[in-house]
Scaffold this motif. Sequence first.
Motif, PDB file in Angstrom:
ATOM      1  N   ASP A 136      32.457  31.716  31.849  1.00 39.13           N
ATOM      2  CA  ASP A 136      33.299  32.841  32.288  1.00 39.13           C
ATOM      3  C   ASP A 136      33.247  33.014  33.796  1.00 39.13           C
ATOM      4  N   GLU A 137      32.062  32.878  34.395  1.00 41.06           N
ATOM      5  CA  GLU A 137      31.942  32.983  35.851  1.00 41.06           C
ATOM      6  C   GLU A 137      32.732  31.881  36.548  1.00 41.06           C
ATOM      7  N   PHE A 138      32.628  30.674  36.030  1.00 42.40           N
ATOM      8  CA  PHE A 138      33.357  29.546  36.615  1.00 42.40           C
ATOM      9  C   PHE A 138      34.863  29.777  36.553  1.00 42.40           C
ATOM     10  N   LEU A 139      35.344  30.203  35.380  1.00 42.31           N
ATOM     11  CA  LEU A 139      36.782  30.449  35.233  1.00 42.31           C
ATOM     12  C   LEU A 139      37.248  31.581  36.136  1.00 42.31           C
ATOM     13  N   ALA A 140      36.454  32.640  36.263  1.00 40.41           N
ATOM     14  CA  ALA A 140      36.813  33.752  37.151  1.00 40.41           C
ATOM     15  C   ALA A 140      36.904  33.275  38.601  1.00 40.41           C
ATOM     16  N   GLU A 141      35.955  32.441  39.022  1.00 40.15           N
ATOM     17  CA  GLU A 141      35.994  31.891  40.389  1.00 40.15           C
ATOM     18  C   GLU A 141      37.243  31.051  40.601  1.00 40.15           C
ATOM     19  N   ARG A 142      37.574  30.206  39.641  1.00 41.52           N
ATOM     20  CA  ARG A 142      38.761  29.349  39.772  1.00 41.52           C
ATOM     21  C   ARG A 142      40.037  30.177  39.790  1.00 41.52           C
ATOM     22  N   ALA A 184      40.384  33.241  40.759  1.00 44.19           N
ATOM     23  CA  ALA A 184      40.443  33.922  42.047  1.00 44.19           C
ATOM     24  C   ALA A 184      40.891  32.939  43.133  1.00 44.19           C
ATOM     25  N   MET A 185      40.389  31.719  43.069  1.00 47.78           N
ATOM     26  CA  MET A 185      40.754  30.690  44.052  1.00 47.78           C
ATOM     27  C   MET A 185      42.246  30.361  43.945  1.00 47.78           C
ATOM     28  N   TRP A 186      42.778  30.323  42.722  1.00 46.98           N
ATOM     29  CA  TRP A 186      44.181  29.986  42.521  1.00 46.98           C
ATOM     30  C   TRP A 186      45.090  31.204  42.658  1.00 46.98           C
ATOM     31  N   GLY A 187      44.509  32.367  42.900  1.00 48.83           N
ATOM     32  CA  GLY A 187      45.311  33.575  43.071  1.00 48.83           C
ATOM     33  C   GLY A 187      45.827  34.148  41.770  1.00 48.83           C
ATOM     34  N   GLU A 188      45.182  33.871  40.661  1.00 51.86           N
ATOM     35  CA  GLU A 188      45.631  34.367  39.366  1.00 51.86           C
ATOM     36  C   GLU A 188      45.035  35.725  39.018  1.00 51.86           C
ATOM     37  N   GLU A 189      44.067  36.204  39.789  1.00 50.31           N
ATOM     38  CA  GLU A 189      43.462  37.496  39.511  1.00 50.31           C
ATOM     39  C   GLU A 189      43.569  38.391  40.711  1.00 50.31           C
TER      40      GLU A 189
END
Length: 112
Positions: free
Chosen positions: A99-105, A107-112
């Motif tokens: 979950d942490e990895f997906l949240a970081e990605r 955020a990086m891709w601008g999806e959150e």
Amino acid sequence: MTEPETPEGFAEEPQKPYSSRIREELLRKPPKFERLRVGDGGRIVIPAAMREEMGIKPGDDILAHVEDGVLHLVSYQENLRRIQDEVSKYKKPGESVVDEFLAERRAMWGEE
């Protein structure tokens, strides 16, 4: 007419059928050391009691490495379990690394 030659190597002495009748006895006392013969192509047969002790069956993957001239064999699943046990001490209770990895990605891709 001549007799056909018996093929050498693995076919010389096929493994005897495993008797399930003595399975429990073999599992209670798996051989600690067993003399194995190296066949053609470097093949060895792991005795049934040792396969049971390792938790492997035909078609399973095993990992092998040589250390100081000693061949070590471990089942892929057992090795994975050991690694998971080893790294689990670094994980906090309730923490989800995925979950942490997906949240970081995200955020990086601008999806959150």
